[in-house]
Write a protein that holds these residues in place. Structure first.
Motif, short mmCIF file in Angstrom:
data_model
loop_
_atom_site.label_atom_id
_atom_site.label_comp_id
_atom_site.label_asym_id
_atom_site.label_seq_id
_atom_site.Cartn_x
_atom_site.Cartn_y
_atom_site.Cartn_z
N TYR A 1 0.82 -1.22 0.00
CA TYR A 1 0.00 0.00 0.00
C TYR A 1 0.85 1.27 0.00
N VAL A 2 0.46 2.21 -0.85
CA VAL A 2 1.19 3.47 -0.98
C VAL A 2 0.18 4.62 -0.99
N THR A 3 0.53 5.73 -0.38
CA THR A 3 -0.40 6.85 -0.31
C THR A 3 -0.47 7.57 -1.66
N ARG A 4 -1.61 8.18 -1.92
CA ARG A 4 -1.74 8.98 -3.13
C ARG A 4 -0.71 10.11 -3.14
N GLU A 5 -0.43 10.67 -1.98
CA GLU A 5 0.56 11.74 -1.88
C GLU A 5 1.93 11.25 -2.35
N ASP A 6 2.31 10.05 -1.94
CA ASP A 6 3.60 9.52 -2.37
C ASP A 6 3.61 9.21 -3.86
N CYS A 7 2.48 8.76 -4.39
CA CYS A 7 2.39 8.55 -5.84
C CYS A 7 2.53 9.87 -6.58
N ALA A 8 1.94 10.93 -6.04
CA ALA A 8 2.06 12.26 -6.66
C ALA A 8 3.50 12.75 -6.59
N ARG A 9 4.14 12.56 -5.43
CA ARG A 9 5.54 12.99 -5.29
C ARG A 9 6.44 12.24 -6.28
N ALA A 10 6.19 10.95 -6.42
CA ALA A 10 6.99 10.14 -7.34
C ALA A 10 6.77 10.59 -8.78
N ALA A 11 5.52 10.86 -9.14
CA ALA A 11 5.21 11.28 -10.50
C ALA A 11 5.82 12.64 -10.82
N ALA A 12 5.73 13.57 -9.88
CA ALA A 12 6.30 14.90 -10.08
C ALA A 12 7.82 14.81 -10.26
N ALA A 13 8.45 13.96 -9.45
CA ALA A 13 9.90 13.80 -9.54
C ALA A 13 10.32 13.16 -10.86
N ALA A 14 9.57 12.13 -11.28
CA ALA A 14 9.90 11.45 -12.54
C ALA A 14 9.69 12.37 -13.73
N LEU A 15 8.64 13.19 -13.67
CA LEU A 15 8.35 14.09 -14.78
C LEU A 15 9.41 15.18 -14.91
N SER A 16 9.89 15.68 -13.79
CA SER A 16 10.84 16.79 -13.82
C SER A 16 12.30 16.33 -13.87
N ALA A 17 12.52 15.02 -13.89
CA ALA A 17 13.89 14.48 -13.91
C ALA A 17 14.54 14.67 -15.28
N ASP A 18 15.84 14.42 -15.32
CA ASP A 18 16.58 14.50 -16.58
C ASP A 18 16.65 13.16 -17.30
N PHE A 19 16.09 12.12 -16.69
CA PHE A 19 16.17 10.78 -17.27
C PHE A 19 15.43 10.71 -18.60
N ASP A 20 16.10 10.18 -19.64
CA ASP A 20 15.49 10.14 -20.97
C ASP A 20 15.46 8.73 -21.57
N GLY A 21 15.80 7.72 -20.81
CA GLY A 21 15.77 6.35 -21.33
C GLY A 21 14.43 5.69 -21.12
N LYS A 22 14.46 4.39 -20.83
CA LYS A 22 13.25 3.63 -20.56
C LYS A 22 13.43 2.91 -19.22
N ARG A 23 12.46 3.02 -18.34
CA ARG A 23 12.55 2.36 -17.04
C ARG A 23 11.15 2.05 -16.52
N VAL A 24 11.08 1.02 -15.70
CA VAL A 24 9.84 0.62 -15.04
C VAL A 24 10.11 0.60 -13.54
N LEU A 25 9.32 1.36 -12.78
CA LEU A 25 9.53 1.47 -11.34
C LEU A 25 8.28 1.05 -10.58
N ASP A 26 8.46 0.24 -9.54
CA ASP A 26 7.33 -0.13 -8.67
C ASP A 26 7.22 0.91 -7.57
N VAL A 27 6.12 1.65 -7.58
CA VAL A 27 5.88 2.70 -6.59
C VAL A 27 5.02 2.10 -5.48
N THR A 28 5.61 1.94 -4.30
CA THR A 28 4.95 1.23 -3.20
C THR A 28 5.23 1.93 -1.88
N GLY A 29 4.58 1.43 -0.85
CA GLY A 29 4.94 1.81 0.50
C GLY A 29 6.20 1.07 0.90
#
Length: 297
Positions: free
Chosen positions: A174-202
């Motif tokens: 279980y993961v909070t919506r807030e943590d999912c939002a923080r993860a999404a904001a960080a991934a969107l604003s990152a410099d990473f330009d390849g391909k990756r799959v991340l498990d977002v969890t508690g």
């Protein structure tokens, strides 16, 4: 050099929170798309460019996405007919490529492969496949179950003394919506330009037996986990007035927990944001008042 960031579904809870987080960190310029731009005037007043985007009207999307370098594709809620959501996502991915977007961040589901019993899994699996074939940079965020939804189910359990579920002895990260939002904001604003799959969890996977004990500890009210077969759970929900498709969806999440499909815990939130994900006990402790609120008849 700043890069324009675009958030789809910005009128929803997750999308809106992502935009707020990006504004707070000074990222952007920011573009927010929604079917109802008139509802996001407050964001426009804060410097966000608000555009209308209708995923059921593919021809409109290239213009809606124009100028964005990175795009957050929040999975839509179009569950009214099979195939609609996948078609929407494919249209968005094709439009992103046509508009010159370099990288797409997508909100998916933990372990959406063929073994998943979750009725939504095929949509996410097909979207991940479309992204893999798109030629774009991709970050797939496989979000586990929202801890936020535990408040309502545990409130009912505390009122009856039983947490009824078809999850067996399985666990979920279980993961909070807030943590999912923080993860999404960080991934969107990152410099990473390849391909990756991340498990977002508690930070740890938790069973229903543990949930019952946590709820009892926090409130002082006795509650026990009462496991039932999936069919009984689904039938009980329908008898309580839950539409058949919704009951099947909810029961499929329990079956996934029972099978171990959602028993995943990672440090992806911390790795993306620099701050650990919140654990279930801490989250529920912050919502103790809501857990003890009367259950509507």
């Amino acid at each position: 050099m700043s890069q324009p960031l675009l958030v789809t579904g910005a009128g929803g809870q997750l999308g809106r929170r992502v935009v707020d987080l990006l504004l707070a960190q000074g990222a952007g310029p920011l573009i927010a798309t929604t079917r109802h731009p008139e509802k996001l005037g407050e964001l426009r007043a804060r410097g966000v460019e608000v555009r209308r985007a209708d995923f059921d009207a593919p021809a409109s999307l290239a213009g809606a996405f124009a100028g964005a370098a990175r795009l957050l594709l929040i999975s839509t809620d179009a569950l009214d007919r099979p195939g609609r959501r996948v078609a929407q996502h494919r249209s968005a991915i094709e439009a992103a490529a046509a508009a010159g977007v370099r990288h797409v961040v997508y909100t998916s589901l933990t372990n959406p492969g063929p073994a998943s019993p979750i009725t939504l899994a095929p949509d996410h699996r097909a979207t991940e496949g479309a992204l893999a074939e798109s030629g774009l940079g991709v970050t797939v965020l496989r979000n586990n179950l929202y801890a936020d939804f535990l408040v309502a189910s545990l409130r009912r359990a505390l009122s009856t003394g039983q947490l009824v579920a078809a999850a067996g002895e399985g666990k979920a990260g279980y993961v909070t919506r807030e943590d999912c939002a923080r993860a999404a904001a960080a991934a969107l604003s990152a410099d990473f330009d390849g391909k990756r799959v991340l498990d977002v969890t508690g930070p740890a996977a938790v069973s229903h037996g543990e949930l019952a004990r946590i709820a009892s500890d926090l409130t002082g009210k006795p509650v026990a986990y009462a496991p039932v077969p999936r069919e009984a759970l689904e039938q009980g929900m329908q008898q309580a007035g839950v539409p058949a498709a919704t009951a099947a969806l909810l029961a499929s999440f329990d079956e996934a927990i029972a099978r171990g499909t959602l028993d995943v815990a990672t440090k992806a939130v911390e790795e993306l944001t620099g701050k650990p994900a919140e654990d279930v006990r801490s989250f529920l402790a912050r919502h103790r008042e809501a857990l003890l609120a009367p259950v509507a008849a």
